[in-house]
Write an enzyme that holds these catalytic residues in place. Structure first.
Site, PDB file in Angstrom:
ATOM      1  N   CYS A   7       0.853  -1.184   0.000  1.00 45.97           N
ATOM      2  CA  CYS A   7       0.000   0.000   0.000  1.00 45.97           C
ATOM      3  C   CYS A   7       0.897   1.244   0.000  1.00 45.97           C
ATOM      4  O   CYS A   7       1.681   1.419  -0.935  1.00 45.97           O
ATOM      5  CB  CYS A   7      -0.945  -0.068   1.198  1.00 45.97           C
ATOM      6  SG  CYS A   7      -2.239   1.177   1.251  1.00 45.97           S
TER       7      CYS A   7
ATOM      8  N   ASP B  34      -9.048  -3.716  -7.754  1.00 44.89           N
ATOM      9  CA  ASP B  34      -8.686  -2.588  -6.895  1.00 44.89           C
ATOM     10  C   ASP B  34      -9.298  -1.304  -7.436  1.00 44.89           C
ATOM     11  O   ASP B  34      -8.913  -0.830  -8.507  1.00 44.89           O
ATOM     12  CB  ASP B  34      -7.159  -2.474  -6.837  1.00 44.89           C
ATOM     13  CG  ASP B  34      -6.666  -1.492  -5.796  1.00 44.89           C
ATOM     14  OD1 ASP B  34      -7.449  -0.620  -5.370  1.00 44.89           O
ATOM     15  OD2 ASP B  34      -5.487  -1.588  -5.407  1.00 44.89           O
TER      16      ASP B  34
ATOM     17  N   HIS C 180      -7.726  -4.329  -3.482  1.00 42.27           N
ATOM     18  CA  HIS C 180      -6.622  -3.656  -2.804  1.00 42.27           C
ATOM     19  C   HIS C 180      -6.358  -4.354  -1.456  1.00 42.27           C
ATOM     20  O   HIS C 180      -7.280  -4.839  -0.813  1.00 42.27           O
ATOM     21  CB  HIS C 180      -6.984  -2.192  -2.564  1.00 42.27           C
ATOM     22  CG  HIS C 180      -5.847  -1.357  -2.082  1.00 42.27           C
ATOM     23  ND1 HIS C 180      -4.831  -0.930  -2.909  1.00 42.27           N
ATOM     24  CD2 HIS C 180      -5.558  -0.856  -0.862  1.00 42.27           C
ATOM     25  CE1 HIS C 180      -3.971  -0.218  -2.218  1.00 42.27           C
ATOM     26  NE2 HIS C 180      -4.384  -0.153  -0.962  1.00 42.27           N
TER      27      HIS C 180
END
Length: 232
Positions: free
Chosen positions: A123, A171, A203
């Site tokens: 991330c 995502d 995600h």
């Protein structure tokens, strides 16, 4: 394994805590890896990831990137992104590069193989892993769903090692157009990279503490990550 927290002096005068884990029998051939956090701090998930790399034989360090604005040991709540935004928004590339260098220098002081230092990030950390590959001499680097990486493409020609990217095809935070922009920039810069998209993953598919966790994508990306690092 030997795990502990260390305090690193950063070039801008700040102090940064980092979670470190050393594998058994460290010697001059032991590889090392920088592990970069999600936007929710060096929490239980990130500590387990760091330990997992150490269990594979890597000297591993996971620095607390929010150290300028958050208390030591800060852990955000996965259900409250607004709670981490003040720290996330305060990050700068210059500050992150100083943090990267401080953690890299710590690895260089360990007994391991100085020619086999890698990075991996998740991330937020996926973007930081890309920045690390352009900041310090890494053997290779890995980015898991690194949102904001497209804002660093002016550094593409500075990447030192081959880069591996993982994305979730579902995502909604990182569209395919963004991924294409990143790979096109690396192709234009003549840099080696591998790009993997898990079509059924969202995600943060690699975080077992989040609803988006995808066991098969997590397992397969781990295997690919280890092989990629071994090959480079």
């Amino acid at each position: 394994m030997n795990n502990s927290y260390v305090t690193l002096n950063v070039a801008d005068g700040t102090a940064m805590q980092a979670y470190t884990v050393l594998p058994k029998n460290v010697n001059e051939s032991t590889p090392a890896i920088l592990v970069f956090q999600e936007a929710f701090g060096v929490n239980g998930h990130m500590r387990r990831v760091t330990e997992r790399f150490a269990s594979e034989g890597y000297i591993a360090i996971c620095p607390e990137l929010f150290h300028r604005t958050a208390p030591v040991g800060f852990e955000g709540d996965y259900s409250n992104f607004a709670g981490v935004m003040p720290h996330y928004s305060a990050l700068t590339n210059e500050g992150l590069q100083a943090d990267i260098t401080a953690a890299y220098n710590w690895l260089n002081k360990q007994e391991g193989d100085k020619s086999r230092i890698f990075s991996v990030g998740y991330c937020l950390g996926g973007r930081v892993s890309f920045l690390a590959n352009a900041t310090v001499p890494l053997a290779a680097a890995v980015s898991y769903y690194g949102g904001g990486t497209d804002g660093l493409l002016h550094l593409a020609d500075q990447l030192s090692g081959k880069h591996l990217f993982f994305w979730g095809g579902l995502d909604t935070h990182i569209p395919k157009e963004t991924v294409d922009k990143i790979t096109e920039a690396l192709t234009y810069a003549g840099k080696q990279y591998a790009n993997v998209v898990f079509s059924d993953a969202h995600h943060a598919f690699d975080c077992e503490d989040r609803p988006s966790f995808n066991p098969s994508a997590s397992k397969e990306s781990w295997a690919l990550t280890l092989e990629f690092l071994r090959n480079n």
